[in-house]
Design a protein around this motif. Structure first.
Motif, PDB file in Angstrom:
ATOM      1  N   UNK A 210       0.384 -12.280  -1.692  1.00  0.00           N
ATOM      2  CA  UNK A 210      -0.127 -11.135  -0.942  1.00  0.00           C
ATOM      3  C   UNK A 210      -1.628 -10.956  -1.160  1.00  0.00           C
ATOM      4  N   UNK A 211      -2.176 -11.742  -2.014  1.00  0.00           N
ATOM      5  CA  UNK A 211      -3.581 -11.630  -2.339  1.00  0.00           C
ATOM      6  C   UNK A 211      -3.818 -12.429  -3.594  1.00  0.00           C
TER       7      UNK A 211
ATOM      8  N   UNK B  56      -7.038  -8.032  -7.255  1.00  0.00           N
ATOM      9  CA  UNK B  56      -5.633  -7.660  -7.293  1.00  0.00           C
ATOM     10  C   UNK B  56      -5.186  -7.531  -5.845  1.00  0.00           C
TER      11      UNK B  56
ATOM     12  N   UNK C 295      -4.506  -6.537  -2.330  1.00  0.00           N
ATOM     13  CA  UNK C 295      -5.047  -5.286  -1.805  1.00  0.00           C
ATOM     14  C   UNK C 295      -3.982  -4.370  -1.227  1.00  0.00           C
ATOM     15  N   UNK C 296      -2.835  -4.918  -0.793  1.00  0.00           N
ATOM     16  CA  UNK C 296      -1.841  -4.005  -0.225  1.00  0.00           C
ATOM     17  C   UNK C 296      -1.150  -3.212  -1.317  1.00  0.00           C
ATOM     18  N   UNK C 297      -1.451  -3.561  -2.578  1.00  0.00           N
ATOM     19  CA  UNK C 297      -0.900  -2.772  -3.685  1.00  0.00           C
ATOM     20  C   UNK C 297      -1.925  -1.759  -4.188  1.00  0.00           C
ATOM     21  N   UNK C 298      -3.099  -1.773  -3.585  1.00  0.00           N
ATOM     22  CA  UNK C 298      -4.184  -1.015  -4.180  1.00  0.00           C
ATOM     23  C   UNK C 298      -4.490   0.266  -3.421  1.00  0.00           C
ATOM     24  N   UNK C 299      -3.674   0.581  -2.461  1.00  0.00           N
ATOM     25  CA  UNK C 299      -4.005   1.705  -1.595  1.00  0.00           C
ATOM     26  C   UNK C 299      -3.116   2.907  -1.859  1.00  0.00           C
ATOM     27  N   UNK C 300      -2.511   2.944  -3.039  1.00  0.00           N
ATOM     28  CA  UNK C 300      -1.425   3.901  -3.211  1.00  0.00           C
ATOM     29  C   UNK C 300      -1.781   5.043  -4.147  1.00  0.00           C
ATOM     30  N   UNK C 301      -2.887   5.658  -3.926  1.00  0.00           N
ATOM     31  CA  UNK C 301      -3.276   6.750  -4.816  1.00  0.00           C
ATOM     32  C   UNK C 301      -2.771   8.106  -4.368  1.00  0.00           C
TER      33      UNK C 301
ATOM     34  N   UNK D 294       4.036 -10.997  -9.044  1.00  0.00           N
ATOM     35  CA  UNK D 294       2.608 -11.110  -9.327  1.00  0.00           C
ATOM     36  C   UNK D 294       2.388 -11.439 -10.803  1.00  0.00           C
TER      37      UNK D 294
END
Lengths: 174, 255
Positions: free
Chosen positions: A97-98, A119, A121-127, A158
């Protein structure tokens, strides 16, 4: 009498209108259109390497530098006191995924810090976390099951990419 | 017959329960996955996606398939309030999150067309299921996000897709590098069951990125059920999720 009749007619008209709305305008639910599968004929491509760990992407250091302490030894290869002090950057590893890329700091011969340069990026937008009560949803504590299964659903790993990038950073500190 | 191959950087498993299956039938499906990887992997310099990213080709020159993928990505972004986005931080496009589900679904379609009725196709933990195995519906486990090799739920599926999004290394206190020491998320795993694996996968990915309210998003999607696990090991499931977990009641005869 005429007034009376027209009132009844008005009421009837309203009832008819309401029923019409009920029948022809059902509750709007999120509509998911059935996906259109793309048509790709299965062309045989023999002997193509299956692994995609080859990294065709330019390695780019990301601006984000959140400190990421890893308290437990995350890779089995980590032993204390065996590394040269310094900061080492691991290779960028395809996590599908990245990319995952870590940078390690070694201090006093020991792994002192691990930072993520990349890391997925689709896991990094979850704030944004919404704690609203969810009445129809049910909760339970998870518990391991022993029933036999045919196949298991889980997230794309991952961890493997993490360990690979970490090992490559630490090999430079040998 | 059951076969596993590493393709697209992950293990891909195909099991066909129909009696007439030959090994070559399954090899054809693996070849299809390799073709998809060659064409759409952003990690292969020669792929069409890489050529688009490096500016060698323009969007209007892309193949019909890639144009369709880009259009579906845009549709998914819209349906998920922007939580599903194939654009990476550096402006490149990584449609992997969509391509995997599409590849599985199309692999299942190819098996359908070859006349098979009972099989599953699994790639990296996402699965399309058809028919049954010899003992009834396919039994699919949901992985324990904290312990490798353990499952926390078993669902019985016949003609559904199931996909799980998650980050298992979260349990080791790894933080989001883009948000200054913030945990990546409060939740560690989100499984979605839907009519097909493509939709289950894209909505699982988006819902996971939403954090706790992701399960609410799945609840609102008609025809989809979800199972979310937070970092404390508490699960939240949608209203009809347990319709997949009810095991048939076995009566013992009096002796």
């Amino acid at each position: 009498m005429k007034k009376y009749l027209s009132s009844i007619a008005l009421i009837l008209l309203f009832v008819v209108y309401v029923s019409y709305r009920r029948i022809f305008a059902p509750d709007v639910a999120p509509v998911v259109t059935p996906s259109q599968p793309f048509v790709t004929p299965p062309v045989a491509s023999p002997n193509v390497a299956g692994s995609s760990t080859g990294n065709g992407r330019a390695q780019k250091k990301n601006g984000g530098t959140g400190t990421s302490p890893v308290p437990a030894a995350p890779a089995p290869s980590v032993q204390t006191g065996q590394y040269r002090d310094g900061v080492y950057t691991g290779s960028s590893v395809d996590a599908y995924y990245g990319s995952v890329q870590v940078q390690v700091s070694v201090s006093g011969g020991r792994l002192a810090d691990v930072q993520f340069l990349q890391y997925p990026s689709d896991r990094a937008t979850s704030n944004r976390i919404n704690t609203r009560a969810m009445s129809q949803l049910r909760g339970e504590a998870i518990a391991n099951q022993s029933a036999p299964v045919d196949v298991v659903s889980g997230a794309t790993e991952t961890t493997g990419a993490f360990n690979q990038s970490l090992a490559s950073a630490l090999s430079q500190a040998q | 017959m059951k076969q596993t191959r590493p393709i697209m950087g992950m293990p891909i498993t195909i099991e066909v329960a129909d009696a007439l299956v030959r090994e070559s039938d399954i090899e054809k499906i693996f070849a299809f996955f390799r073709t998809i990887d060659e064409r759409f992997s952003p990690f292969k310099a020669t792929s069409e996606v890489s050529r688009l990213n490096s500016g060698l080709i323009r969007e209007e020159d892309c193949s019909a398939d890639l144009k369709a993928i880009l259009a579906m990505s845009e549709e998914t972004r819209r349906l998920t309030d922007g939580y599903f986005d194939i654009r990476t931080h550096d402006g490149r496009r990584n449609p992997s999150g969509l391509v995997k589900g599409l590849a599985i679904q199309n692999a299942a379609r190819l098996l359908d067309e070859a006349g098979f009725r009972n099989f599953f196709v699994e790639a990296g933990g996402d699965i399309q299921v058809r028919g049954e195995n010899t003992e009834g519906p396919w039994q699919v486990g949901i992985r324990n996000p904290f312990t490798e090799g353990e499952i926390v739920k078993v669902v019985a599926l016949k003609d559904q897709g199931i996909a799980t999004s998650g980050t298992y290394i979260r349990g080791q206190h790894i933080y989001n590098p883009f948000a200054h020491g913030e945990p990546i998320t409060d939740i560690v795993s989100l499984t979605v069951i839907g009519p097909n694996v493509f939709d289950a996968d894209r909505f699982a990915t988006a819902a996971f990125a939403m954090g706790r309210k992701g399960i609410d998003f799945i609840e609102r999607l008609e025809g989809f059920e979800g199972y979310m696990i937070d970092r404390d090991g508490n699960a939240t499931m949608t209203t009809h999720f347990d319709s997949f977990t009810h095991q048939p009641c076995v009566l013992s005869m009096p002796s």
